[in-house]
Design a protein around this motif. Structure first.
Motif, mmCIF file in Angstrom:
data_model
loop_
_atom_site.group_PDB
_atom_site.id
_atom_site.type_symbol
_atom_site.label_atom_id
_atom_site.label_comp_id
_atom_site.label_asym_id
_atom_site.label_seq_id
_atom_site.Cartn_x
_atom_site.Cartn_y
_atom_site.Cartn_z
ATOM 1 N N GLU A 110 8.048 -4.422 -27.804
ATOM 2 C CA GLU A 110 6.743 -4.579 -28.166
ATOM 3 C C GLU A 110 6.126 -5.602 -28.965
ATOM 4 O OE1 GLU A 110 6.032 -1.687 -31.535
ATOM 5 O OE2 GLU A 110 7.926 -0.769 -31.339
ATOM 6 N N LEU A 111 4.604 -5.921 -28.630
ATOM 7 C CA LEU A 111 4.234 -6.896 -29.452
ATOM 8 C C LEU A 111 3.147 -6.317 -29.552
ATOM 9 C CD1 LEU A 111 3.099 -9.808 -27.080
ATOM 10 C CD2 LEU A 111 3.691 -7.663 -26.812
ATOM 11 N N SER A 112 1.957 -7.986 -30.780
ATOM 12 C CA SER A 112 0.604 -6.989 -30.498
ATOM 13 C C SER A 112 -0.281 -7.787 -30.717
ATOM 14 C CB SER A 112 0.952 -7.143 -32.757
ATOM 15 O OG SER A 112 1.738 -5.752 -33.187
ATOM 16 N N VAL A 113 -1.190 -7.766 -30.440
ATOM 17 C CA VAL A 113 -2.194 -8.525 -29.172
ATOM 18 C C VAL A 113 -3.923 -8.494 -30.695
ATOM 19 C CG1 VAL A 113 -3.928 -8.925 -27.463
ATOM 20 C CG2 VAL A 113 -1.636 -8.721 -27.093
ATOM 21 N N PHE A 114 -4.292 -9.332 -30.776
ATOM 22 C CA PHE A 114 -5.076 -8.758 -32.092
ATOM 23 C C PHE A 114 -6.480 -9.697 -31.622
ATOM 24 C CE2 PHE A 114 -1.894 -9.603 -34.034
ATOM 25 C CZ PHE A 114 -1.535 -8.574 -34.967
ATOM 26 N N VAL A 115 -7.561 -8.907 -30.750
ATOM 27 C CA VAL A 115 -8.886 -9.126 -31.022
ATOM 28 C C VAL A 115 -10.257 -9.540 -32.065
ATOM 29 C CG1 VAL A 115 -10.477 -8.645 -28.911
ATOM 30 C CG2 VAL A 115 -8.293 -8.312 -29.225
ATOM 31 N N ALA A 116 -10.726 -10.616 -31.914
ATOM 32 C CA ALA A 116 -11.542 -10.602 -32.460
ATOM 33 C C ALA A 116 -12.776 -10.291 -31.588
ATOM 34 C CB ALA A 116 -12.393 -11.757 -33.278
ATOM 35 N N THR A 117 -13.627 -9.144 -32.333
ATOM 36 C CA THR A 117 -15.046 -9.009 -31.109
ATOM 37 C C THR A 117 -16.515 -8.097 -32.342
ATOM 38 O OG1 THR A 117 -16.108 -8.004 -29.439
ATOM 39 C CG2 THR A 117 -13.904 -6.464 -31.425
ATOM 40 N N ASP A 118 -17.422 -9.565 -31.791
ATOM 41 C CA ASP A 118 -18.502 -9.089 -31.916
ATOM 42 C C ASP A 118 -19.503 -7.503 -31.726
ATOM 43 O OD1 ASP A 118 -19.788 -9.910 -29.983
ATOM 44 O OD2 ASP A 118 -20.399 -11.331 -30.870
ATOM 45 N N GLY A 119 -18.953 -7.212 -31.249
ATOM 46 C CA GLY A 119 -19.505 -6.348 -29.983
ATOM 47 C C GLY A 119 -19.775 -5.877 -28.542
ATOM 48 N N ILE A 120 -20.041 -7.427 -28.522
ATOM 49 C CA ILE A 120 -20.562 -7.764 -27.248
ATOM 50 C C ILE A 120 -19.099 -8.389 -26.622
ATOM 51 C CG2 ILE A 120 -22.302 -8.423 -25.320
ATOM 52 C CD1 ILE A 120 -23.946 -7.304 -27.868
ATOM 53 N N LEU A 169 -0.564 -12.140 -20.407
ATOM 54 C CA LEU A 169 -1.477 -11.424 -21.935
ATOM 55 C C LEU A 169 -2.959 -11.350 -20.815
ATOM 56 C CD1 LEU A 169 -0.447 -14.353 -23.959
ATOM 57 C CD2 LEU A 169 -0.569 -11.718 -24.540
ATOM 58 N N GLU A 170 -2.818 -12.212 -19.376
ATOM 59 C CA GLU A 170 -3.786 -12.129 -18.474
ATOM 60 C C GLU A 170 -3.760 -10.583 -18.141
ATOM 61 O OE1 GLU A 170 -3.235 -14.489 -15.354
ATOM 62 O OE2 GLU A 170 -4.701 -16.179 -15.686
ATOM 63 N N LYS A 171 -2.578 -9.835 -18.453
ATOM 64 C CA LYS A 171 -3.123 -8.361 -17.771
ATOM 65 C C LYS A 171 -3.343 -7.668 -19.413
ATOM 66 C CE LYS A 171 1.729 -8.078 -14.560
ATOM 67 N NZ LYS A 171 2.907 -7.731 -14.187
ATOM 68 N N VAL A 172 -3.135 -8.399 -19.506
ATOM 69 C CA VAL A 172 -2.966 -7.495 -21.163
ATOM 70 C C VAL A 172 -5.099 -7.731 -21.541
ATOM 71 C CG1 VAL A 172 -3.298 -7.265 -23.921
ATOM 72 C CG2 VAL A 172 -1.212 -8.064 -22.217
ATOM 73 N N GLU A 173 -5.160 -8.983 -20.808
ATOM 74 C CA GLU A 173 -6.816 -9.303 -20.960
ATOM 75 C C GLU A 173 -7.697 -7.827 -20.229
ATOM 76 O OE1 GLU A 173 -10.400 -12.227 -21.717
ATOM 77 O OE2 GLU A 173 -8.499 -12.551 -20.919
ATOM 78 N N SER A 174 -7.165 -7.811 -18.735
ATOM 79 C CA SER A 174 -7.937 -7.350 -17.675
ATOM 80 C C SER A 174 -7.800 -6.166 -17.749
ATOM 81 C CB SER A 174 -7.330 -7.932 -16.224
ATOM 82 O OG SER A 174 -6.236 -7.670 -16.683
ATOM 83 N N ARG A 175 -6.354 -5.266 -18.106
ATOM 84 C CA ARG A 175 -6.263 -4.359 -17.979
ATOM 85 C C ARG A 175 -6.800 -3.039 -19.374
ATOM 86 N NH1 ARG A 175 -0.922 -3.306 -15.522
ATOM 87 N NH2 ARG A 175 -0.940 -5.520 -13.574
ATOM 88 N N ILE A 176 -6.432 -4.088 -20.264
ATOM 89 C CA ILE A 176 -6.544 -3.161 -22.014
ATOM 90 C C ILE A 176 -8.271 -4.229 -22.743
ATOM 91 C CG2 ILE A 176 -5.440 -2.669 -24.334
ATOM 92 C CD1 ILE A 176 -2.664 -3.123 -22.550
ATOM 93 N N VAL A 177 -7.681 -4.454 -23.117
ATOM 94 C CA VAL A 177 -8.622 -5.387 -23.937
ATOM 95 C C VAL A 177 -10.670 -5.356 -23.434
ATOM 96 C CG1 VAL A 177 -9.986 -8.211 -24.715
ATOM 97 C CG2 VAL A 177 -7.478 -7.036 -24.999
ATOM 98 N N ILE A 178 -10.382 -6.581 -21.763
ATOM 99 C CA ILE A 178 -11.791 -5.730 -21.373
ATOM 100 C C ILE A 178 -12.137 -4.000 -21.454
ATOM 101 C CG2 ILE A 178 -13.432 -6.390 -19.182
ATOM 102 C CD1 ILE A 178 -12.229 -9.060 -19.366
ATOM 103 N N ASN A 223 5.864 -3.847 -23.709
ATOM 104 C CA ASN A 223 5.868 -4.434 -22.696
ATOM 105 C C ASN A 223 7.310 -3.660 -21.744
ATOM 106 O OD1 ASN A 223 6.372 -6.180 -20.185
ATOM 107 N ND2 ASN A 223 6.894 -8.281 -22.599
ATOM 108 N N VAL A 224 6.673 -2.922 -20.858
ATOM 109 C CA VAL A 224 7.360 -2.197 -20.017
ATOM 110 C C VAL A 224 7.680 -2.899 -18.685
ATOM 111 C CG1 VAL A 224 8.010 -0.041 -19.544
ATOM 112 C CG2 VAL A 224 6.624 0.181 -20.936
ATOM 113 N N ASN A 225 8.989 -3.624 -18.354
ATOM 114 C CA ASN A 225 9.238 -4.648 -17.041
ATOM 115 C C ASN A 225 8.099 -5.354 -16.809
ATOM 116 O OD1 ASN A 225 11.690 -2.945 -17.024
ATOM 117 N ND2 ASN A 225 10.563 -0.803 -16.142
ATOM 118 N N GLY A 226 7.106 -5.891 -17.949
ATOM 119 C CA GLY A 226 5.952 -6.839 -17.585
ATOM 120 C C GLY A 226 5.029 -5.902 -17.287
ATOM 121 N N ASP A 227 4.806 -4.868 -17.514
ATOM 122 C CA ASP A 227 3.462 -4.572 -17.498
ATOM 123 C C ASP A 227 3.428 -3.731 -19.384
ATOM 124 O OD1 ASP A 227 2.878 -4.532 -14.941
ATOM 125 O OD2 ASP A 227 3.754 -2.790 -14.641
#
Length: 433
Positions: free
Chosen positions: A198-208, A248-257, A280-284
């Protein structure tokens, strides 16, 4: 600027510390705060859910913006309350509205949101008292272990991992029929168990626009080796060694965006912080949960790694100008160790005197954040909760950060103090491999 911060835990003390260290802060008020926030800001005896009282205070003190620390006022709709009043609607409040807050307030809501947005997460189904029999049959179709999650807010304790079918069925009955987690378990999500780290990623957003903050790994179980009952969190490490650029690029493209775009597309206004609990399941990366605020104790590990002005970040969120904010991080490692009252997360004592707090900190080596503390009439710091203190060590690598954290922990004491001695050891083992 005059700023009001809502909350009373270790997360809020870390926020307060970061805010008052900004030249942009004129006066910080914390409602209700703790003994630690009271040393660096002005505590206000108002509940985080006393919306009328908070509104009066904001107007009286000419508050420039409000920062919401915990999830409860967000889930109850404090942002909507401010937006509905002519005299308050132009005062920025950092946090999502009530609909967006359902990403944490309802596991069922967040699961359906993820499905609509195509965000990778564990397969699941939701059941109620009326569909209990279907839930029991559904358990028989799952592979062990089986995860049961209370749908609503349960103070970080509403997740059960069951290692047998009998245990899962008994737990489902306790949650739905006996209100094991109160109204939070009126619905229960039965979920596929994901095996990984497990890990935690934190995002700050203004909605856009959004910024991805430093990631962290927290430790939920009370016992060493990740054993025993779930807690609100016993420690945290940042950065996380396996969270490299590729991951972290996978996190951004698959989850954050997809999350940010999904909120916008589904007309869910969202301003503030989004905590994404990942496996993190086998790198995903797979999403375990969303929280609609910063984590605790992860905040105590993450904020010391933010180099750029924190008040500027908060104001950019509140005024929807995040794209103009220049975000910088420190090239350091942090390790947070949570010190708890004996008996936590079950019954524990309050009111014990905390010894060893004076003169323990070296700003470049460790920081001590109060959580469940209060001042006595004679100005002694007393325990006032289960999680009492969070000590964050800072270093050039995880080893140094952990050493600095534990050196400070050893100087603080009270009757029946308890803490885990193995925070970060799993990640150090991974690094050696």
């Amino acid at each position: 600027m005059n700023i009001l911060l809502l909350g009373s835990g270790g997360r809020e003390h870390a926020f307060a510390w970061k805010i008052v260290n900004s030249k942009k802060c004129n006066q910080l008020y914390v409602a209700p705060g703790n003994a630690g926030t009271g040393q660096i800001a002005e505590n206000i005896p108002l509940s985080v859910t006393d919306f009328e009282g908070l509104a009066d205070f904001v107007l009286h003190k000419k508050i420039d913006f409000v920062v919401v620390g915990p999830e409860e006022p967000l889930v109850r709709g404090i942002v909507d309350f401010f937006a509905a009043r002519e005299d308050l609607k132009n005062i920025p409040i950092i946090g999502p509205g009530q609909i967006g807050a359902q990403l944490e307030g309802s596991k069922d809501f967040s699961k359906k949101f993820m499905e609509r947005c195509g965000i990778p997460t564990a397969a699941s189904q939701t059941f109620t008292k009326e569909t209990l029999e279907e839930g029991l049959k559904f358990i028989d179709l799952q592979e062990l272990p089986i995860v049961l999650k209370a749908d609503g807010l349960a103070a970080g304790k509403g997740v059960l991992i069951c290692n047998s079918y009998d245990e899962a069925k008994a737990s489902l009955k306790e949650m739905l029929l006996e209100s094991k987690f109160g109204s939070a378990s009126e619905k229960v999500v039965i979920e596929q168990f994901l095996s990984g780290v497990e890990l935690s990623v934190f995002v700050a957003t203004d909605g856009i626009h959004y910024i991805i903050l430093p990631e962290a790994k927290d430790y939920k179980r009370i016992g060493e080796g990740d054993t025993g009952l779930n807690t609100g969190g016993m420690g945290a490490i940042s950065p996380v060694p396996f969270a490299d650029k590729e991951f972290l690029e996978k996190v951004e493209s698959r989850i954050v965006i997809p999350t940010i775009k999904g909120l916008e597309k589904q007309n869910i206004p969202y301003t503030g912080f989004l905590f994404i609990g990942l496996m993190n399941v086998n790198g995903d990366p797979y999403v375990i949960e969303y929280n609609v605020r910063m984590g605790d104790p992860e905040t105590q590990a993450v904020l010391p790694r933010i180099k750029s002005d924190f008040v500027d970040l908060l104001y950019a969120l509140g005024t929807k100008k995040l794209h103009q904010y220049q975000f910088e991080t420190e090239n350091s490692c942090t390790a947070t160790v949570v010190m708890v009252a004996g008996g936590y997360p079950e019954s524990y004592r309050k009111g014990d005197t905390i010894e060893g707090l004076k003169g323990i900190e070296s700003a470049d080596k460790s920081l001590t954040f109060h959580a469940g503390t209060q001042l006595s009439n004679s100005n002694k710091v007393l325990t006032n909760g289960g999680r009492v203190m969070a000590v964050t060590g800072i270093g050039n690598d995880p080893y140094e950060a952990l050493k600095n954290a534990y050196n400070t922990v050893e100087k603080i004491s009270w009757v029946n103090v308890s803490f885990r001695k193995d925070i970060g050891q799993d990640l150090l083992a991974l690094k050696k491999d």
